[in-house]
Write a protein that holds these residues in place. Structure first.
Motif, mmCIF file in Angstrom:
data_model
loop_
_atom_site.group_PDB
_atom_site.id
_atom_site.type_symbol
_atom_site.label_atom_id
_atom_site.label_comp_id
_atom_site.label_asym_id
_atom_site.label_seq_id
_atom_site.Cartn_x
_atom_site.Cartn_y
_atom_site.Cartn_z
ATOM 1 N N ILE A 71 38.983 41.847 38.743
ATOM 2 C CA ILE A 71 40.216 41.115 39.051
ATOM 3 C C ILE A 71 40.970 41.828 40.173
ATOM 4 C CG2 ILE A 71 42.479 40.425 38.149
ATOM 5 C CD1 ILE A 71 41.113 40.042 35.415
ATOM 6 N N THR A 72 41.050 43.159 40.073
ATOM 7 C CA THR A 72 41.688 43.948 41.141
ATOM 8 C C THR A 72 40.965 43.739 42.461
ATOM 9 O OG1 THR A 72 42.393 45.643 39.564
ATOM 10 C CG2 THR A 72 42.297 46.293 41.876
ATOM 11 N N PHE A 73 39.652 43.758 42.400
ATOM 12 C CA PHE A 73 38.795 43.557 43.568
ATOM 13 C C PHE A 73 39.124 42.225 44.246
ATOM 14 C CE2 PHE A 73 34.905 43.107 45.959
ATOM 15 C CZ PHE A 73 34.376 44.383 46.086
ATOM 16 N N LYS A 79 36.092 40.526 50.545
ATOM 17 C CA LYS A 79 35.052 39.497 50.652
ATOM 18 C C LYS A 79 33.740 40.030 51.201
ATOM 19 C CE LYS A 79 37.587 35.999 49.285
ATOM 20 N NZ LYS A 79 37.269 35.265 48.046
ATOM 21 N N LYS A 80 33.779 41.236 51.794
ATOM 22 C CA LYS A 80 32.575 41.820 52.385
ATOM 23 C C LYS A 80 32.388 43.245 51.873
ATOM 24 C CE LYS A 80 32.864 39.151 56.709
ATOM 25 N NZ LYS A 80 31.605 38.394 56.537
ATOM 26 N N LEU A 97 29.844 42.837 41.649
ATOM 27 C CA LEU A 97 30.760 42.184 42.585
ATOM 28 C C LEU A 97 31.186 40.816 42.079
ATOM 29 C CD1 LEU A 97 28.718 42.885 45.850
ATOM 30 C CD2 LEU A 97 30.700 44.170 45.034
ATOM 31 N N PRO A 98 32.392 40.390 42.463
ATOM 32 C CA PRO A 98 32.808 39.017 42.153
ATOM 33 C C PRO A 98 31.907 38.031 42.881
ATOM 34 C CG PRO A 98 34.683 40.370 42.806
ATOM 35 C CD PRO A 98 33.457 41.153 43.134
ATOM 36 N N GLU A 99 31.828 36.799 42.386
ATOM 37 C CA GLU A 99 31.036 35.771 43.050
ATOM 38 C C GLU A 99 31.540 35.550 44.470
ATOM 39 O OE1 GLU A 99 30.888 32.170 40.851
ATOM 40 O OE2 GLU A 99 30.001 33.090 39.059
#
Length: 274
Positions: A71-73, A79-80, A97-99
């Protein structure tokens, strides 16, 4: 008691790191699954500007990020991701990693890192990190860091980028040094940012296990192993000196190895300083 231990740890790392830690709350990103996750911004440049916050981050391994970390990410709009680990190194601890996060592996110079036995041999020979930062690492610097700067040049205004390796200290530290250097940050500040990893990674149990294991294998005390492996300003000076000796200047290295000339440097400064 905890406060006393923390103060003692900071003092043990010397005055150079204290200079960086004095305003580190602007940079440190609290994560449950990473120890050396930091913003590269907030530093003054020698022409009176400041590296922007919230655009470029650095970290150690991110394979153990928690749900809260993700969530913090996402909230940081990262995005990269650029990963400097070797192919097998990355497979053994795949990034969490997030989607819809772009991922780029840049393994140059990381495919043949020394195993435990070779590390013991190098520890006994003293100053083994100097080779990685100097002539032994020099053939890989351009190939390893070129993709990062291409990503930085093309990063969208509403996006942020993260680069990392396993400890977020050596390969990542060199990347940060190049980024801050080309933006015009002073050598003293670059060195302070570099050695700050000693402080953050001191809380990482994996590092402590490594020091303990190498100590037993090498027949050296843990303090001796730690002294050899901790980051120090001379390493980043060796890094810049090796580049300058071959290319004449850091700027010429960027031009020759990355295709980043005066126009591209101006773009980087426009995007990442204010």
């Amino acid at each position: 008691m905890k406060k006393i231990v923390l103060i003692a740890a900071v003092l043990a790392l010397g005055t150079t790191i204290n200079a960086q830690l004095s305003d580190s709350l602007r940079r440190i990103v609290k994560m449950e699954g990473a120890y050396n996750f930091r913003d590269t911004g907030g530093y003054k440049t020698e022409d009176g500007k400041e590296v922007v916050l919230g655009k470029v981050y650095r970290s150690d391994a991110i394979n153990k990020l928690s749900e809260k970390d993700l969530i913090t990410f996402k909230n940081k709009k990262i995005k990269k991701v650029v990963d400097f680990r070797g192919t097998e190194e990355a497979k053994k601890a795949m990034d969490r990693l997030p989607e819809n996060t772009s991922y780029l592996l840049c393994p140059a110079g990381s495919e043949n890192l020394p195993d435990a036995q070779n590390m013991v041999k190098l520890l006994k020979e003293k100053n083994f990190l100097l080779g990685m930062y100097g002539t032994e690492g020099l053939p890989y610097f351009g190939e390893r860091y070129r993709p990062l700067f291409v990503q930085l040049l093309t990063l969208k205004p509403d996006e942020a980028l993260l680069y990392h390796c396993t400890g977020g200290r050596d390969r990542t530290g060199m990347a940060s040094a190049l980024f801050l250097k080309i933006l015009g940050v002073s050598q003293a500040t670059i060195e302070s940012d570099f050695v700050a990893s000693n402080f953050y990674l001191a809380k990482n149990p994996t590092m402590q296990q490594m020091y303990s294991g190498l100590s037993k294998m090498a027949g050296l005390s843990e303090s001796e192993v730690k002294a050899e492996m901790e980051l120090r300003p001379e390493l980043i000076r060796t890094f810049f000196a090796a580049i300058t000796k071959k290319y004449g200047s850091i700027e010429n290295f960027f031009q020759v190895e990355m295709g980043i000339g005066p126009n591209e440097v101006a773009i980087l400064k426009q995007k990442y300083t204010k």
